[in-house]
Design a protein around this motif. Structure first.
Motif, PDB file in Angstrom:
ATOM      1  N   LEU A  54       4.671   6.192   9.030  1.00  0.00           N
ATOM      2  CA  LEU A  54       4.790   5.706   7.554  1.00  0.00           C
ATOM      3  C   LEU A  54       4.459   6.945   6.713  1.00  0.00           C
ATOM      4  N   SER A  55       4.168   8.325   7.089  1.00  0.00           N
ATOM      5  CA  SER A  55       4.144   9.321   6.390  1.00  0.00           C
ATOM      6  C   SER A  55       5.603   9.774   6.251  1.00  0.00           C
ATOM      7  N   ALA A  56       6.383   9.501   7.111  1.00  0.00           N
ATOM      8  CA  ALA A  56       7.979  10.152   7.093  1.00  0.00           C
ATOM      9  C   ALA A  56       8.606   8.991   6.257  1.00  0.00           C
ATOM     10  N   LEU A  57       8.014   7.956   6.312  1.00  0.00           N
ATOM     11  CA  LEU A  57       8.833   6.620   5.335  1.00  0.00           C
ATOM     12  C   LEU A  57       8.530   6.700   3.689  1.00  0.00           C
ATOM     13  N   PHE A  58       7.042   7.315   3.532  1.00  0.00           N
ATOM     14  CA  PHE A  58       6.685   6.885   2.378  1.00  0.00           C
ATOM     15  C   PHE A  58       6.495   8.209   1.703  1.00  0.00           C
ATOM     16  N   LEU A  59       6.098   9.357   2.016  1.00  0.00           N
ATOM     17  CA  LEU A  59       5.892  10.618   1.365  1.00  0.00           C
ATOM     18  C   LEU A  59       7.262  11.078   0.568  1.00  0.00           C
ATOM     19  N   PRO A  60       8.433  11.090   1.042  1.00  0.00           N
ATOM     20  CA  PRO A  60       9.353  11.504   0.342  1.00  0.00           C
ATOM     21  C   PRO A  60       9.439  10.802  -0.962  1.00  0.00           C
ATOM     22  N   ARG A  61       8.996   9.491  -0.889  1.00  0.00           N
ATOM     23  CA  ARG A  61       9.047   8.842  -2.215  1.00  0.00           C
ATOM     24  C   ARG A  61       8.230   8.890  -3.287  1.00  0.00           C
ATOM     25  N   TYR A  62       6.684   8.820  -2.345  1.00  0.00           N
ATOM     26  CA  TYR A  62       5.436   8.616  -3.290  1.00  0.00           C
ATOM     27  C   TYR A  62       5.124  10.008  -3.455  1.00  0.00           C
ATOM     28  N   GLY A  63       5.354  10.986  -2.560  1.00  0.00           N
ATOM     29  CA  GLY A  63       4.444  12.164  -2.659  1.00  0.00           C
ATOM     30  C   GLY A  63       3.052  11.870  -1.946  1.00  0.00           C
ATOM     31  N   LEU A  64       2.232  13.069  -2.426  1.00  0.00           N
ATOM     32  CA  LEU A  64       0.700  12.740  -1.883  1.00  0.00           C
ATOM     33  C   LEU A  64      -0.005  11.845  -2.613  1.00  0.00           C
ATOM     34  N   ALA A  65       0.560  11.221  -3.716  1.00  0.00           N
ATOM     35  CA  ALA A  65      -0.293  10.329  -4.423  1.00  0.00           C
ATOM     36  C   ALA A  65      -0.540   9.136  -3.520  1.00  0.00           C
ATOM     37  N   ILE A  66       0.331   9.054  -2.579  1.00  0.00           N
ATOM     38  CA  ILE A  66       0.168   7.823  -1.770  1.00  0.00           C
ATOM     39  C   ILE A  66      -1.078   7.592  -0.672  1.00  0.00           C
ATOM     40  N   VAL A  67      -1.892   8.921  -0.688  1.00  0.00           N
ATOM     41  CA  VAL A  67      -3.123   8.939  -0.190  1.00  0.00           C
ATOM     42  C   VAL A  67      -4.338   8.683  -1.059  1.00  0.00           C
ATOM     43  N   ARG A  68      -4.140   8.495  -2.228  1.00  0.00           N
ATOM     44  CA  ARG A  68      -5.093   8.595  -3.198  1.00  0.00           C
ATOM     45  C   ARG A  68      -5.628   6.895  -3.084  1.00  0.00           C
ATOM     46  N   THR A  69      -6.941   6.804  -3.069  1.00  0.00           N
ATOM     47  CA  THR A  69      -7.597   5.488  -3.068  1.00  0.00           C
ATOM     48  C   THR A  69      -8.673   5.335  -4.065  1.00  0.00           C
ATOM     49  N   LYS A  70      -8.909   4.139  -4.528  1.00  0.00           N
ATOM     50  CA  LYS A  70     -10.068   3.829  -5.565  1.00  0.00           C
ATOM     51  C   LYS A  70     -11.053   3.308  -4.754  1.00  0.00           C
ATOM     52  N   ARG A  71     -10.980   3.341  -3.528  1.00  0.00           N
ATOM     53  CA  ARG A  71     -12.129   2.503  -2.939  1.00  0.00           C
ATOM     54  C   ARG A  71     -12.235   3.353  -1.303  1.00  0.00           C
ATOM     55  N   LEU A  72     -12.485   4.506  -1.223  1.00  0.00           N
ATOM     56  CA  LEU A  72     -12.423   5.123  -0.044  1.00  0.00           C
ATOM     57  C   LEU A  72     -13.199   4.791   1.028  1.00  0.00           C
ATOM     58  N   GLY A  73     -14.421   4.399   0.722  1.00  0.00           N
ATOM     59  CA  GLY A  73     -15.470   3.538   1.574  1.00  0.00           C
ATOM     60  C   GLY A  73     -14.824   2.538   2.350  1.00  0.00           C
ATOM     61  N   LEU A  74     -14.066   1.601   1.527  1.00  0.00           N
ATOM     62  CA  LEU A  74     -13.804   0.217   1.872  1.00  0.00           C
ATOM     63  C   LEU A  74     -12.538   0.522   2.860  1.00  0.00           C
ATOM     64  N   GLN A  75     -11.719   1.386   2.652  1.00  0.00           N
ATOM     65  CA  GLN A  75     -10.653   1.888   3.110  1.00  0.00           C
ATOM     66  C   GLN A  75     -10.718   2.365   4.618  1.00  0.00           C
ATOM     67  N   LEU A  76     -11.999   3.287   4.746  1.00  0.00           N
ATOM     68  CA  LEU A  76     -12.191   3.812   5.898  1.00  0.00           C
ATOM     69  C   LEU A  76     -12.859   2.715   6.976  1.00  0.00           C
ATOM     70  N   PHE A  77     -13.714   1.780   6.199  1.00  0.00           N
ATOM     71  CA  PHE A  77     -14.278   0.860   7.133  1.00  0.00           C
ATOM     72  C   PHE A  77     -13.221  -0.193   7.518  1.00  0.00           C
ATOM     73  N   ARG A  78     -12.224  -0.497   6.761  1.00  0.00           N
ATOM     74  CA  ARG A  78     -11.013  -1.178   7.308  1.00  0.00           C
ATOM     75  C   ARG A  78     -10.335  -0.613   8.241  1.00  0.00           C
ATOM     76  N   SER A  79     -10.079   0.604   8.249  1.00  0.00           N
ATOM     77  CA  SER A  79      -9.232   1.485   8.923  1.00  0.00           C
ATOM     78  C   SER A  79     -10.082   1.521  10.440  1.00  0.00           C
ATOM     79  N   CYS A  80     -11.378   1.584  10.402  1.00  0.00           N
ATOM     80  CA  CYS A  80     -12.244   1.431  11.633  1.00  0.00           C
ATOM     81  C   CYS A  80     -12.173   0.096  12.320  1.00  0.00           C
ATOM     82  N   MET A  81     -12.099  -0.762  11.583  1.00  0.00           N
ATOM     83  CA  MET A  81     -11.848  -2.222  12.326  1.00  0.00           C
ATOM     84  C   MET A  81     -10.721  -2.466  12.967  1.00  0.00           C
TER      85      MET A  81
END
Length: 296
Positions: A54-81
């Protein structure tokens, strides 16, 4: 709101069928690897491949902005699940047939329906409660606790389906807060990077180029499958796609037969039918409730 055109609906169904074909292949590769390697190492390969693809797919189009999240804790818990779901599934299929594991995993939508009220505040109905009970009876039919055919590894598949259900609910909570591309990329971050703390203790260097190819395949095929699911929901609504998600069961039965000479018995098919019927009813009733509230 204008309904999707028939060509777009067919395209959405096609993407869902593609995902249902890819995930069983990933499971087959993981089961082969599980004969020699730790399920934690396989789960790491699954997550790391997801990140790389997905990095190879998205980074050329969106840049590092793709990893910015407004809910880091929720995203990490979701990833953990998601990681928990994958790790439990890969461990479980080392002991039970793929078709049986896929049948038990079909309970994930039931877990979503059960947990949607406490986690999302979505009200349920008596009919859906009955469907939930029937669905979990279907799970009991498949795993057959208390009989000689029961295998304790089935409980890991139940845990996998439950964790995936929580992952789906968290995905719904984060929708509209973060872009879907960000959520797709961050969904594997715990497995890809958090597992680096554990990986040295379970790492076993692949013995051959075939094993290395299987590890790469687990990651890339899993990422492609999730990418197809994301595209499917972009073309067609959930109520249309819901029945086609169960195509994964047939794919898992085919891969289990082709690669391991496994085939579900009649009782497993019966339980799977009860689970599928319950899931389809819950999806249909939920869609009908939304249409009733929205009006004609």
């Amino acid at each position: 709101m204008k309904s999707p055109s028939p060509p777009r609906l067919l395209l959405g169904i096609l993407f869902m069928l593609m995902a249902g074909s890819l995930f069983p292949v990933m499971g087959g590769f993981a089961k082969l690897l599980g004969q020699e390697y730790s399920s934690l190492q396989i789960s790491w390969a699954r997550a790391f491949g997801h990140i790389v693809f997905l990095s190879a797919l998205f980074l050329p189009r969106y840049g590092l902005a793709i990893v910015r999240t407004k809910r880091l804790g929720l995203q990490l818990f979701r990833s953990c699940m998601l990681f928990t779901s994958n790790a439990c599934y890969f461990f479980g299929i080392g002991f039970i047939p793929l078709g049986k594991a896929a049948a038990i995993s079909l309970a994930a939508p039931l877990a979503v329906a059960l947990l949607a009220w406490p986690m999302l505040g979505e009200r349920t109905t008596p009919a859906r409660v009955v469907a939930l009970v029937c669905g979990f009876i279907g799970v009991l039919i498949v795993i057959r606790p208390g009989t000689a055919l029961f295998h304790w590894a089935s409980l890991f598949i139940v845990a996998s389906g439950t964790a995936y259900g929580i992952y789906q609910i968290l995905t719904r909570r984060i929708a509209g807060i973060d872009p879907p591309e960000t959520s797709a990329l961050l969904s594997a971050v715990v497995g890809a990077f958090g597992m680096l703390l554990v990986l040295p203790f379970v790492w076993q260097t692949p013995d051959s180029w075939v094993d290395l190819g299987l590890f790469l395949g687990v990651g890339v095929i899993g990422a492609l499958g999730h990418y197809c699911v994301a595209h499917a929901f972009g073309y067609a609504p959930a109520n249309v796609l819901s029945p086609f998600q169960y195509f994964q069961l047939l794919g898992s039965v085919f891969i289990g037969w082709l690669m391991f000479s496994e085939f579900p018995d009649a009782t497993t098919w019966l339980g799977a039918g009860v689970i599928v019927g319950s899931g389809i009813f819950i999806g249909w009733s939920s869609r009908r409730a939304v249409k009733t509230v929205a009006g004609p």
